[in-house]
Write a protein that holds these residues in place. Structure first.
Motif, PDB file in Angstrom:
ATOM      1  N   PHE A  23     -28.218  26.927 -35.505  1.00  0.00           N
ATOM      2  CA  PHE A  23     -27.261  27.995 -35.216  1.00  0.00           C
ATOM      3  C   PHE A  23     -26.954  28.791 -36.476  1.00  0.00           C
ATOM      4  O   PHE A  23     -26.919  28.244 -37.582  1.00  0.00           O
ATOM      5  CB  PHE A  23     -25.988  27.412 -34.612  1.00  0.00           C
ATOM      6  N   ILE A  24     -26.764  30.093 -36.281  1.00  0.00           N
ATOM      7  CA  ILE A  24     -26.368  30.987 -37.364  1.00  0.00           C
ATOM      8  C   ILE A  24     -24.876  31.267 -37.202  1.00  0.00           C
ATOM      9  O   ILE A  24     -24.457  31.824 -36.185  1.00  0.00           O
ATOM     10  CB  ILE A  24     -27.145  32.313 -37.314  1.00  0.00           C
ATOM     11  N   ALA A  25     -24.092  30.866 -38.163  1.00  0.00           N
ATOM     12  CA  ALA A  25     -22.653  31.135 -38.131  1.00  0.00           C
ATOM     13  C   ALA A  25     -22.277  31.863 -39.412  1.00  0.00           C
ATOM     14  O   ALA A  25     -22.609  31.407 -40.516  1.00  0.00           O
ATOM     15  CB  ALA A  25     -21.853  29.844 -38.007  1.00  0.00           C
ATOM     16  N   GLY A  26     -21.635  33.017 -39.270  1.00  0.00           N
ATOM     17  CA  GLY A  26     -21.307  33.787 -40.456  1.00  0.00           C
ATOM     18  C   GLY A  26     -20.375  34.930 -40.152  1.00  0.00           C
ATOM     19  O   GLY A  26     -19.793  35.024 -39.051  1.00  0.00           O
ATOM     20  N   ALA A  27     -20.254  35.815 -41.113  1.00  0.00           N
ATOM     21  CA  ALA A  27     -19.378  36.971 -40.934  1.00  0.00           C
ATOM     22  C   ALA A  27     -19.849  37.863 -39.806  1.00  0.00           C
ATOM     23  O   ALA A  27     -19.051  38.598 -39.210  1.00  0.00           O
ATOM     24  CB  ALA A  27     -19.292  37.756 -42.245  1.00  0.00           C
ATOM     25  N   LEU A  28     -21.123  37.808 -39.476  1.00  0.00           N
ATOM     26  CA  LEU A  28     -21.667  38.662 -38.414  1.00  0.00           C
ATOM     27  C   LEU A  28     -21.146  38.273 -37.031  1.00  0.00           C
ATOM     28  O   LEU A  28     -21.201  39.071 -36.098  1.00  0.00           O
ATOM     29  CB  LEU A  28     -23.197  38.651 -38.437  1.00  0.00           C
ATOM     30  N   ASN A  29     -20.644  37.040 -36.862  1.00  0.00           N
ATOM     31  CA  ASN A  29     -20.138  36.605 -35.558  1.00  0.00           C
ATOM     32  C   ASN A  29     -18.813  35.853 -35.674  1.00  0.00           C
ATOM     33  O   ASN A  29     -18.498  35.010 -34.834  1.00  0.00           O
ATOM     34  CB  ASN A  29     -21.174  35.735 -34.840  1.00  0.00           C
ATOM     35  N   GLY A  30     -18.048  36.162 -36.732  1.00  0.00           N
ATOM     36  CA  GLY A  30     -16.756  35.514 -36.902  1.00  0.00           C
ATOM     37  C   GLY A  30     -16.849  34.037 -37.222  1.00  0.00           C
ATOM     38  O   GLY A  30     -15.921  33.278 -36.925  1.00  0.00           O
ATOM     39  N   TRP A  31     -17.973  33.626 -37.820  1.00  0.00           N
ATOM     40  CA  TRP A  31     -18.203  32.235 -38.202  1.00  0.00           C
ATOM     41  C   TRP A  31     -18.144  31.288 -36.994  1.00  0.00           C
ATOM     42  O   TRP A  31     -17.716  30.137 -37.090  1.00  0.00           O
ATOM     43  CB  TRP A  31     -17.231  31.785 -39.291  1.00  0.00           C
ATOM     44  N   SER A  32     -18.583  31.782 -35.856  1.00  0.00           N
ATOM     45  CA  SER A  32     -18.629  30.973 -34.639  1.00  0.00           C
ATOM     46  C   SER A  32     -20.058  30.523 -34.367  1.00  0.00           C
ATOM     47  O   SER A  32     -21.002  30.962 -35.027  1.00  0.00           O
ATOM     48  CB  SER A  32     -18.092  31.774 -33.449  1.00  0.00           C
ATOM     49  N   HIS A  33     -20.212  29.640 -33.396  1.00  0.00           N
ATOM     50  CA  HIS A  33     -21.532  29.131 -33.010  1.00  0.00           C
ATOM     51  C   HIS A  33     -21.785  29.458 -31.541  1.00  0.00           C
ATOM     52  O   HIS A  33     -20.939  29.171 -30.697  1.00  0.00           O
ATOM     53  CB  HIS A  33     -21.609  27.614 -33.191  1.00  0.00           C
ATOM     54  N   SER A  34     -22.954  30.033 -31.249  1.00  0.00           N
ATOM     55  CA  SER A  34     -23.310  30.315 -29.865  1.00  0.00           C
ATOM     56  C   SER A  34     -24.814  30.481 -29.761  1.00  0.00           C
ATOM     57  O   SER A  34     -25.512  30.651 -30.772  1.00  0.00           O
ATOM     58  CB  SER A  34     -22.615  31.581 -29.355  1.00  0.00           C
ATOM     59  N   ASN A  35     -25.313  30.438 -28.525  1.00  0.00           N
ATOM     60  CA  ASN A  35     -26.747  30.616 -28.306  1.00  0.00           C
ATOM     61  C   ASN A  35     -27.228  32.012 -28.652  1.00  0.00           C
ATOM     62  O   ASN A  35     -28.433  32.256 -28.760  1.00  0.00           O
ATOM     63  CB  ASN A  35     -27.093  30.301 -26.853  1.00  0.00           C
ATOM     64  N   SER A  53     -26.632  25.814 -39.110  1.00  0.00           N
ATOM     65  CA  SER A  53     -26.106  24.498 -38.763  1.00  0.00           C
ATOM     66  C   SER A  53     -26.930  23.881 -37.642  1.00  0.00           C
ATOM     67  O   SER A  53     -27.471  24.585 -36.790  1.00  0.00           O
ATOM     68  CB  SER A  53     -24.633  24.587 -38.354  1.00  0.00           C
ATOM     69  N   SER A  54     -27.008  22.551 -37.660  1.00  0.00           N
ATOM     70  CA  SER A  54     -27.846  21.841 -36.688  1.00  0.00           C
ATOM     71  C   SER A  54     -27.171  21.691 -35.334  1.00  0.00           C
ATOM     72  O   SER A  54     -27.827  21.357 -34.350  1.00  0.00           O
ATOM     73  CB  SER A  54     -28.211  20.453 -37.227  1.00  0.00           C
ATOM     74  N   GLN A  55     -25.856  21.918 -35.263  1.00  0.00           N
ATOM     75  CA  GLN A  55     -25.109  21.816 -34.018  1.00  0.00           C
ATOM     76  C   GLN A  55     -24.293  23.077 -33.799  1.00  0.00           C
ATOM     77  O   GLN A  55     -24.120  23.889 -34.716  1.00  0.00           O
ATOM     78  CB  GLN A  55     -24.166  20.602 -34.066  1.00  0.00           C
ATOM     79  N   ALA A  56     -23.799  23.214 -32.571  1.00  0.00           N
ATOM     80  CA  ALA A  56     -22.976  24.388 -32.258  1.00  0.00           C
ATOM     81  C   ALA A  56     -21.538  24.166 -32.719  1.00  0.00           C
ATOM     82  O   ALA A  56     -20.570  24.455 -32.014  1.00  0.00           O
ATOM     83  CB  ALA A  56     -23.016  24.656 -30.760  1.00  0.00           C
ATOM     84  N   ASN A  57     -21.420  23.623 -33.916  1.00  0.00           N
ATOM     85  CA  ASN A  57     -20.137  23.377 -34.571  1.00  0.00           C
ATOM     86  C   ASN A  57     -20.455  23.030 -36.026  1.00  0.00           C
ATOM     87  O   ASN A  57     -21.611  23.133 -36.459  1.00  0.00           O
ATOM     88  CB  ASN A  57     -19.356  22.254 -33.874  1.00  0.00           C
ATOM     89  N   TRP A  58     -19.440  22.582 -36.777  1.00  0.00           N
ATOM     90  CA  TRP A  58     -19.659  22.236 -38.185  1.00  0.00           C
ATOM     91  C   TRP A  58     -19.813  20.729 -38.387  1.00  0.00           C
ATOM     92  O   TRP A  58     -19.788  20.244 -39.521  1.00  0.00           O
ATOM     93  CB  TRP A  58     -18.504  22.753 -39.041  1.00  0.00           C
ATOM     94  N   ASP A  59     -20.003  19.960 -37.297  1.00  0.00           N
ATOM     95  CA  ASP A  59     -20.022  18.505 -37.400  1.00  0.00           C
ATOM     96  C   ASP A  59     -21.398  17.925 -37.695  1.00  0.00           C
ATOM     97  O   ASP A  59     -21.523  16.724 -37.949  1.00  0.00           O
ATOM     98  CB  ASP A  59     -19.486  17.871 -36.112  1.00  0.00           C
ATOM     99  N   GLY A  60     -22.438  18.749 -37.644  1.00  0.00           N
ATOM    100  CA  GLY A  60     -23.782  18.261 -37.910  1.00  0.00           C
ATOM    101  C   GLY A  60     -24.199  18.548 -39.344  1.00  0.00           C
ATOM    102  O   GLY A  60     -23.382  18.547 -40.265  1.00  0.00           O
TER     103      GLY A  60
END
Length: 354
Positions: free
Chosen positions: A166-178, A207-214
């Motif tokens: 997953f790509i999480a960053g300023a481009l998507n509000g640091w969120s995780h989604s497909n 990140s390896s998961q759709a969150n910061w836990d991986g």
């Protein structure tokens, strides 16, 4: 209703092949009984991707009785096939789907029916009325049909999700989604995908998961390298733009290549170095499009007016492959061409006549 079918086979010919007839020019007749009634296991179904391998509809009918005037030359000439089309087509032209059957029943899986509906340009998530009938073939020019039954099916958008980071960053509000991923095309340690970066929104992590836990992948000290340390800094692209992102989780390498896309080939501007027809990116839809006159010929998609990054024919209609073979326009005309790179590693395109 009963039918008599004259099969134009001279008895002399039959005798030469089967050794069972004595008179010349005697014709063999085939009589069929009442046409069977076709039934279905349901009359309406919402197709779901998670049920892709399940049976959508099962069809049943009684056997068609076939009687020969001369049993000595009889053979199993009867062939059953189930035909399905849309109510709009009403069996004009080729059926939407044809399933050959050995006995007196036939089943269609959710995936098979959904694929046929999507290839026929039926809109996903919208119910469509279908017609089904049984074709009974005694000879290439001798086909009878059962009753026609009406069904309703709602197809789903066939989304293939590859193993992903997953790509999480300023481009998507640091969120995780497909919607923000890089995918592994071969199911190995190598991932790729595309993302659009706007001004002030250049920082991100994988990140390896759709969150910061991986496992989270940030910047290492060396350029082009990743770190899995908890305090690793953010990754950044150099400037605003649309990028091809690549990651190798084994070697911890990563890259970001800015790209623009175009169409190359005799079907469009030609195969010359400067013959690319530019596609335009729409940040709202995430699609690359162009409307242009095209010839009945071949073409490909390529990035940055070069073949280092190019997309061609994949294993499935409408799906693209890195470095794949040439695509083809069957008939000259004006077309809307759409390149869809939103599904990481599983890239698609459509060609629509205008």
């Amino acid at each position: 209703m009963k039918f008599n079918h004259i099969i134009a086979v001279a008895l002399a010919f039959v005798a030469s092949t089967l050794g069972s007839c004595e008179k010349d020019n005697e014709m063999v007749t085939v009589t069929t009984g009442e046409l069977p009634t076709l039934t279905a296991s349901a009359d309406s179904l919402v197709l779901l991707q998670q049920n892709a391998t399940d049976t959508a509809f099962t069809f049943n009918w009684s056997p068609l009785e076939v009687n020969w005037s001369n049993e000595a030359v009889s053979s199993n000439i009867l062939r059953y096939s189930l035909q399905i089309t849309t109510q709009e087509r009403n069996f004009l032209g080729s059926p939407l789907l044809t399933v050959d059957a050995e006995g007196i029943s036939a089943s269609i899986t959710v995936n098979t029916l959904n694929t046929a509906l999507l290839e026929a340009k039926v809109a996903p998530e919208q119910p469509v009325v279908l017609l089904a009938r049984l074709a009974m073939t005694l000879a290439p020019n001798n086909i009878v049909y059962s009753n026609v039954i009406e069904l309703k099916a709602t197809p789903y958008e066939d989304v293939v999700l590859l193993p992903s980071l997953f790509i999480a960053g300023a481009l998507n509000g640091w969120s995780h989604s497909n919607d923000f991923r890089v995918g592994s095309i071969e199911g190995d340690s190598k991932y790729e995908g595309y993302a659009n970066f706007t001004a002030g929104n250049l920082a991100f992590k994988f990140s390896s998961q759709a969150n910061w836990d991986g496992t989270n992948y940030g910047a290492a000290a060396a350029a082009g390298k990743l770190s899995v340390a908890g305090d690793a800094g953010n990754l950044e692209v150099q400037a605003t733009g649309y990028y091809l992102l690549k990651v190798d989780t084994e070697t911890l390498d990563w890259s970001a290549t800015p790209v623009t896309w175009g169409i190359i080939g005799a079907a469009a501007g030609g195969w010359g170095d400067t013959d690319d027809v530019a596609l335009t990116y729409d940040a709202n839809s995430g699609l690359w499009t162009a409307t242009l006159d095209m010839n009945a010929d071949e073409f490909k998609f390529r990035a940055n007016n070069a073949y280092a990054i190019n997309l061609g024919a994949g294993a499935r209609n409408g799906v693209l492959s890195n470095g794949g073979g040439n695509l083809r326009i069957a008939e000259s005309g004006r077309y809307l061409v759409t390149l869809d790179l939103r599904n990481a590693g599983y890239y698609t395109y459509t060609i629509e006549a205008q």
